[in-house]
Design an enzyme around this catalytic site. Structure first.
Site, PDB file in Angstrom:
ATOM      1  CE  LYS A  61      23.054 -32.113   4.728  1.00  0.00           C
ATOM      2  NZ  LYS A  61      22.015 -31.386   3.946  1.00  0.00           N
ATOM      3  CD  GLU A 109      33.569 -24.356  -4.980  1.00  0.00           C
ATOM      4  OE1 GLU A 109      33.206 -23.189  -4.645  1.00  0.00           O
ATOM      5  OE2 GLU A 109      33.026 -25.026  -5.851  1.00  0.00           O
ATOM      6  CB  CYS A 153      30.317 -21.336  -6.367  1.00  0.00           C
ATOM      7  SG  CYS A 153      31.028 -22.732  -7.223  1.00  0.00           S
ATOM      8  CD  GLU A 157      27.958 -16.769  -3.932  1.00  0.00           C
ATOM      9  OE1 GLU A 157      27.955 -17.071  -2.728  1.00  0.00           O
ATOM     10  OE2 GLU A 157      28.482 -17.467  -4.824  1.00  0.00           O
TER      11      GLU A 157
HETATM   12  P1  ADP Z   1      22.453 -22.486   0.886  1.00  0.00           P
HETATM   13  O1  ADP Z   1      22.146 -21.433   1.892  1.00  0.00           O
HETATM   14  O2  ADP Z   1      22.698 -21.942  -0.456  1.00  0.00           O
HETATM   15  O3  ADP Z   1      21.516 -23.659   0.875  1.00  0.00           O
HETATM   16  P2  ADP Z   1      24.370 -23.773   2.593  1.00  0.00           P
HETATM   17  O4  ADP Z   1      25.817 -23.519   2.671  1.00  0.00           O
HETATM   18  O5  ADP Z   1      23.566 -23.431   3.788  1.00  0.00           O
HETATM   19  O6  ADP Z   1      23.881 -23.044   1.293  1.00  0.00           O
HETATM   20  O7  ADP Z   1      24.084 -25.302   2.245  1.00  0.00           O
HETATM   21  C1  ADP Z   1      24.994 -26.163   1.613  1.00  0.00           C
HETATM   22  C2  ADP Z   1      24.945 -27.502   2.316  1.00  0.00           C
HETATM   23  O8  ADP Z   1      25.326 -27.321   3.668  1.00  0.00           O
HETATM   24  C3  ADP Z   1      23.578 -28.164   2.345  1.00  0.00           C
HETATM   25  O9  ADP Z   1      23.729 -29.576   2.180  1.00  0.00           O
HETATM   26  C4  ADP Z   1      23.087 -27.844   3.735  1.00  0.00           C
HETATM   27  O10 ADP Z   1      22.138 -28.756   4.247  1.00  0.00           O
HETATM   28  C5  ADP Z   1      24.368 -27.934   4.529  1.00  0.00           C
HETATM   29  N1  ADP Z   1      24.346 -27.221   5.811  1.00  0.00           N
HETATM   30  C6  ADP Z   1      23.641 -26.109   6.150  1.00  0.00           C
HETATM   31  N2  ADP Z   1      23.877 -25.751   7.423  1.00  0.00           N
HETATM   32  C7  ADP Z   1      24.765 -26.653   7.924  1.00  0.00           C
HETATM   33  C8  ADP Z   1      25.419 -26.829   9.198  1.00  0.00           C
HETATM   34  N3  ADP Z   1      25.208 -26.010  10.225  1.00  0.00           N
HETATM   35  N4  ADP Z   1      26.280 -27.852   9.325  1.00  0.00           N
HETATM   36  C9  ADP Z   1      26.537 -28.687   8.309  1.00  0.00           C
HETATM   37  N5  ADP Z   1      25.946 -28.579   7.103  1.00  0.00           N
HETATM   38  C10 ADP Z   1      25.070 -27.586   6.898  1.00  0.00           C
END
Ligand code: ADP
Length: 491
Positions: free
Chosen positions: A177, A252, A286, A384
């Site tokens: 994903k 990570e 990161c 961060e």
């Molecule tokens: P940012 O806020 O910097 O975009 P995230 O950690 O939210 O960082 O996003 C990193 C990845 O995690 C993206 O691919 C995002 O779509 C996915 N993501 C965000 N929320 C969820 C969730 N509840 N469950 C699984 N994946 C998620």
């Protein structure tokens, strides 16, 4: 242009028929649309991956056969480097030389794990010496099963490779994903894999939003292992979801990584690595060097030189020659970083930057920004930001520098600069962080372990550690039937 999901060896629309926009952060214009995957698509992808794992050829091939496919994937990525890097520039904003670097690294990761897959044929079985006679035992490494990989937007194709290449090398099948902000290069991996001869279902790619596509992937009972790179709150949520059915997780997450500069460091050397540490990739890294601690005797001179050089950094479109700082990834990230800077202004002294560069208001640009004189418990020093913003502070003793460096809930990376290598080594050992650089900051190598202490994550990627994430260890013990046993049946 509309891009589809990649499921069971073919591109297809989302079950809902919906798409979402992909935005170029240099001008905030929509330049592509991508299928908006949801729970139904995740279910199809996991079902395909499950079938490919339980009944398909991929986990049953020799490591050498898997290596040949991974090598071809690496070759194709290398051959398409310029085209893929240009997509990365439009999708993420990063300057072209950095995007080219990413794509070269991505090809390198596939080549590296091809070599490890080949070696796995011999390394997967290890004889065990037992202390009891009459039995022989061995440990066998086997693929963990279906891996769900969720990745962020800062190195879109490279982050995909860090998970997909070792998982496939191990013999796992994968549902990937990508981030909704930068889905394009990761989606290309489907075509690249199919052309390289990867069996249908071994790699599936579902684009979509976190709650709509990511969450169902973390919840799906058909997934054995989750690998995630992203923010701490999302990582924590994924871990909690994975706990329901005891999925293995590797995470990570974020960082607020310190660089400790001792006074015996040539100032220009320190300035070079601070600039690289925080402004490379727009600070959307990161492990970025977001906290700098400088020994008091050189603090003023270093800050003056750093400020002068930061102001010279060429900001602009990633395809322009000489540009070292592109736009941030998206309008929302731009707003977030500007809000963090506003907060920083209330907590410390803005030395330089802090705003949108003149003439570049149409894009998501932010000037290289330096803060000084903030308190140790201030938000800007502790949290961060994920943008081109660095905080700098003086220190007076080695012990104080180590204390301040370690005083963080994060522990991803840390760095130390000193002409005295014994001292540098001592400080490196004292850091509570998973990645430590001496006399540099940020260079990342496919062969070396990558991952964090504390809230920066669980597990290690890259190198042989990355492969182990996707392997289970099985004990096989054999009783020598000619030996006596007879616990119940005495005669
Ligand atoms: P940012 O806020 O910097 O975009 P995230 O950690 O939210 O960082 O996003 C990193 C990845 O995690 C993206 O691919 C995002 O779509 C996915 N993501 C965000 N929320 C969820 C969730 N509840 N469950 C699984 N994946 C998620």
């Amino acid at each position: 242009m509309t891009h589809q999901l990649f499921i069971d060896g073919a591109y297809c629309d989302a079950a809902s028929g919906q798409v979402f926009d992909v935005v170029d952060p240099s001008n905030r214009q929509v330049f592509a649309q991508v299928a908006r995957g949801g729970a139904e698509d995740i279910d199809r992808a996991v079902t395909a991956a499950r079938r490919a794992f339980d009944h398909g050829p991929w986990p049953r091939m020799s490591g050498a056969e898997r290596a040949a496919v991974l090598r071809r994937m690496g070759d194709t990525i290398a051959a398409r480097r310029d085209e893929l890097a240009r997509v990365e520039v439009q999708d993420n904003g990063k300057p072209l030389p950095e995007a080219l670097w990413d794509i070269d690294d991505t090809a390198g990761v596939f080549h590296f794990y091809a070599d490890l897959a080949e070696r796995l044929d011999n390394a997967a079985v290890q004889d065990i010496t037992l202390s009891v006679e009459g039995f022989t035992s061995k440990a066998v490494k086997e693929p963990v099963g279906v891996a769900g990989a969720i990745i962020p937007w800062n190195f879109p194709m490279l982050m995909a490779s860090w998970k997909v290449a070792p998982a496939l090398a191990a013999g796992c099948t994968v549902v990937l994903k990508p981030s909704e902000l930068t889905p394009l290069t990761a989606l290309e991996l489907g075509r690249i894999a199919a052309d390289a001869g990867l069996p249908a279902g071994a790699l599936n790619i579902v684009t979509g939003f976190g709650p709509e596509a990511g969450q169902p992937l973390t919840e799906h009972p058909g997934v054995d292992k989750l690998a995630f790179t992203g923010s701490v709150p999302t990582g924590s949520r994924i871990m909690a979801t994975a706990a329901r059915d005891i999925k293995t997780v590797s995470l990570e997450l974020g960082g607020k990584s310190p660089l400790v500069v001792f006074a015996d460091t040539p100032i220009d050397e320190a300035v070079e690595w601070i600039l690289f540490g925080i402004f490379w990739n727009q600070g959307e890294v990161c492990s970025a060097t977001s906290r700098v601690l400088v020994e008091a005797p050189i603090y003023d001179a270093l800050l003056a030189r750093l400020t002068e050089e930061a102001q010279k950094i060429r900001i602009g479109h990633g395809l322009q020659d000489g540009v070292l700082l592109g736009p941030l990834v998206s309008p929302s990230q731009h707003e977030k970083v500007l809000a963090a800077i506003k907060r920083g202004k209330a907590e410390g002294r803005l030395v330089t930057g802090g705003g949108v560069p003149e003439g570049l208001e149409a894009g998501c640009y932010i000037q290289p920004t330096i803060f000084a004189d903030m308190a140790e418990d201030s938000w800007i020093w502790r949290e961060e930001i994920f943008g081109p913003v660095v905080c700098i502070k003086p220190f007076t003793s080695e012990a104080d520098a180590i204390r301040m460096a370690n005083d963080s809930r994060f522990g991803l990376a840390a760095a130390v600069m000193s002409a005295d290598l014994d001292r540098a080594e001592r400080v490196a050992r004292a850091f509570r962080a998973g990645i430590v650089w001496i006399n540099c900051s940020q260079p990342t190598f496919t062969e070396a372990p990558w991952g964090g202490y504390k809230q920066s994550g669980i597990g290690r990627e890259l190198g042989e550690w990355g492969l182990n994430n996707y392997l289970e260890t099985k004990q096989i013990t054999t009783w020598d039937r000619h030996r006596p046993w007879g616990w119940y049946l005495k005669d």
